[in-house]
Write an enzyme that holds these catalytic residues in place. Structure first.
Site, PDB file in Angstrom:
ATOM      1  N   ASP A  89       0.819  -1.213   0.000  1.00  0.00           N
ATOM      2  CA  ASP A  89       0.000   0.000   0.000  1.00  0.00           C
ATOM      3  C   ASP A  89       0.851   1.261   0.000  1.00  0.00           C
ATOM      4  O   ASP A  89       2.057   1.228   0.282  1.00  0.00           O
ATOM      5  CB  ASP A  89      -0.972   0.009   1.188  1.00  0.00           C
ATOM      6  CG  ASP A  89      -0.287  -0.013   2.544  1.00  0.00           C
ATOM      7  OD1 ASP A  89       0.696  -0.745   2.701  1.00  0.00           O
ATOM      8  OD2 ASP A  89      -0.737   0.727   3.449  1.00  0.00           O
TER       9      ASP A  89
ATOM     10  N   HIS B  99       6.137   9.636   1.430  1.00  0.00           N
ATOM     11  CA  HIS B  99       4.905  10.385   1.709  1.00  0.00           C
ATOM     12  C   HIS B  99       4.948  11.805   1.140  1.00  0.00           C
ATOM     13  O   HIS B  99       4.066  12.606   1.449  1.00  0.00           O
ATOM     14  CB  HIS B  99       4.578  10.442   3.217  1.00  0.00           C
ATOM     15  CG  HIS B  99       4.526   9.091   3.864  1.00  0.00           C
ATOM     16  ND1 HIS B  99       4.192   8.898   5.187  1.00  0.00           N
ATOM     17  CD2 HIS B  99       4.769   7.847   3.378  1.00  0.00           C
ATOM     18  CE1 HIS B  99       4.229   7.599   5.475  1.00  0.00           C
ATOM     19  NE2 HIS B  99       4.592   6.951   4.384  1.00  0.00           N
TER      20      HIS B  99
ATOM     21  N   GLU C 223      -0.148  -1.090   5.607  1.00  0.00           N
ATOM     22  CA  GLU C 223       0.927  -0.697   6.529  1.00  0.00           C
ATOM     23  C   GLU C 223       0.844   0.776   6.878  1.00  0.00           C
ATOM     24  O   GLU C 223       1.275   1.186   7.952  1.00  0.00           O
ATOM     25  CB  GLU C 223       2.292  -1.002   5.899  1.00  0.00           C
ATOM     26  CG  GLU C 223       3.473  -0.879   6.848  1.00  0.00           C
ATOM     27  CD  GLU C 223       4.034   0.527   6.980  1.00  0.00           C
ATOM     28  OE1 GLU C 223       4.776   0.776   7.940  1.00  0.00           O
ATOM     29  OE2 GLU C 223       3.737   1.402   6.121  1.00  0.00           O
TER      30      GLU C 223
ATOM     31  N   ASP D  22       8.670   4.500  -1.087  1.00  0.00           N
ATOM     32  CA  ASP D  22       7.999   3.823   0.039  1.00  0.00           C
ATOM     33  C   ASP D  22       6.771   3.102  -0.469  1.00  0.00           C
ATOM     34  O   ASP D  22       5.687   3.659  -0.457  1.00  0.00           O
ATOM     35  CB  ASP D  22       7.642   4.873   1.089  1.00  0.00           C
ATOM     36  CG  ASP D  22       7.025   4.270   2.336  1.00  0.00           C
ATOM     37  OD1 ASP D  22       7.077   3.046   2.487  1.00  0.00           O
ATOM     38  OD2 ASP D  22       6.474   5.035   3.143  1.00  0.00           O
TER      39      ASP D  22
HETATM   40 ZN    ZN Z   1       6.722   2.109   4.059  1.00  0.00          ZN
END
Ligand code: ZN
Length: 357
Positions: A71, A333, A132, A95
């Protein structure tokens, strides 16, 4: 949706990134990963929810687990992925789909059957899991640990979260607690009739200000603790002496403390105050003894992981675990998230060498 696991690892990363998989919406990507792994010889593939697990059973004396979450955080107008000057940009590149791509390409290109499989030094487990990036109760790895503990058996787990190619060992624990300060309400024009709860926060803040946080070195990794106020609530109205104030504190603690020991320590700091624990998660010791060969293969000096990661979940199960991945954690992010294509190549080379050398 078909993934080509034999594509160059940068291209495979792009394919993974271009299947959006914001937490809770991993199903199409999990389907594609399951289908691609199921097509390979020499792997037993399992599925639970949107987590996919694939394992070799070559009878090796040790098992290495490669794990990554499928995810991502919500999109920020950053799909589809694009390549600019040796970098792949897009949501989830760093990520952590670059790490997942390395793991999946190894599944498709390591010799898992026949005479060639003799080159594999360990049995290998691949885990791609969901949720996660959201609250812990939805975490796919947590669910696997509860429902299928045996799928996670391993002598070392390598979590391919972004670390810029560093070996980040263990992780700190975290707890939150609330100091409740009672008082007595009164009209502020006759303040002496009341007992101001907010004023009592002064002593709490003084203790935090004077607090000397420890620095702890374990297995050569240095963990810096911190005890911080992260929230303060209080007050009724502009003309009322408040009868309640709450200070929320967050303690990030080195993995030589248990969560119980960490809370006992915070209790000591706030001796004499009403303190309530609201949540806590234990840290993970570096566990580098089990990872010596891997660390040697990277040629890097392991560093402590700040923050809490799923490494701690493995530690709780008694499985030594570390973070190692090609992405830059500082870009995770962000809208401009990217991964260096050369770093993904390097990660793949290193893991291939480690698993077969
Ligand atoms: Zn991560």
């Amino acid at each position: 949706m078909d993934l080509d696991l034999t594509a160059a690892v940068g291209e495979l990363t792009r394919q993974l990134v271009d299947v959006p998989s914001v937490s809770g919406g991993e199903a199409p990507l999990a389907d594609a990963v399951e289908k691609a792994l199921a097509a390979l010889d020499g792997l037993q593939v399992e599925r639970d929810g949107d987590a996919v697990v694939a394992r070799t059973f070559l009878g090796r004396p040790s098992r290495i687990l490669l794990a990554g979450h499928l995810d991502t955080v919500p999109l920020a107008d950053n799909l589809p992925a694009r390549v600019v000057g040796g970098r792949l940009y897009g949501c989830g590149t760093s990520d952590m789909k670059a790490g997942v791509a390395i793991a999946l390409r190894l599944a498709a290109t390591l010799p898992l059957t026949g005479a060639g499989a003799g080159a594999l030094r360990h049995d290998v487990t691949w885990i791609c899991y969901d949720n996660e990036e959201v609250a812990a109760d939805r975490n796919g790895l947590r669910r696997l640990a509860e429902r299928h503990r045996d799928w996670l058996d391993a002598d070392l787990a390598i979590l391919m979260e972004p670390t810029s190619g560093e070996v980040e060992a263990g992780c700190q624990g975290t707890l939150r607690a609330v100091v409740t300060l009672p008082g007595t309400r009164a009209h502020s024009a006759r303040s002496w009739l009341g007992d101001n709860a907010i004023h009592k926060a002064g002593e709490v803040l003084r203790r935090l200000g004077e607090y000397q946080a420890r620095t702890v070195t374990l297995d050569g990794c240095t963990y810096r603790e911190g005890l911080s106020a992260v929230r303060i609530d209080g007050g009724v109205a502009g003309n009322v002496i408040p009868d309640l104030c709450r200070v929320t504190v967050n303690f990030r603690f080195a993995p030589d403390r248990t969560p119980q020991g960490a809370f006992a320590h915070v209790r000591e700091v706030f001796d004499g105050f009403d303190l309530e624990l609201t949540d806590r998660a234990g840290g993970a010791p570096p566990g580098l003894a089990a990872a010596a060969a891997f660390v040697a293969a990277t040629g890097r000096v392991p560093v402590a992981k700040y923050g809490w990661t799923d490494v701690a979940r493995f530690a709780e199960l008694g499985i030594p675990a570390l973070n190692y991945g090609p992405g830059d954690p500082n870009l995770a992010h962000t809208r401009d998230e990217y991964v260096e294509l050369a770093a993904i190549d390097e990660g793949e080379r290193l893991l291939r060498r480690y698993l077969t050398a």
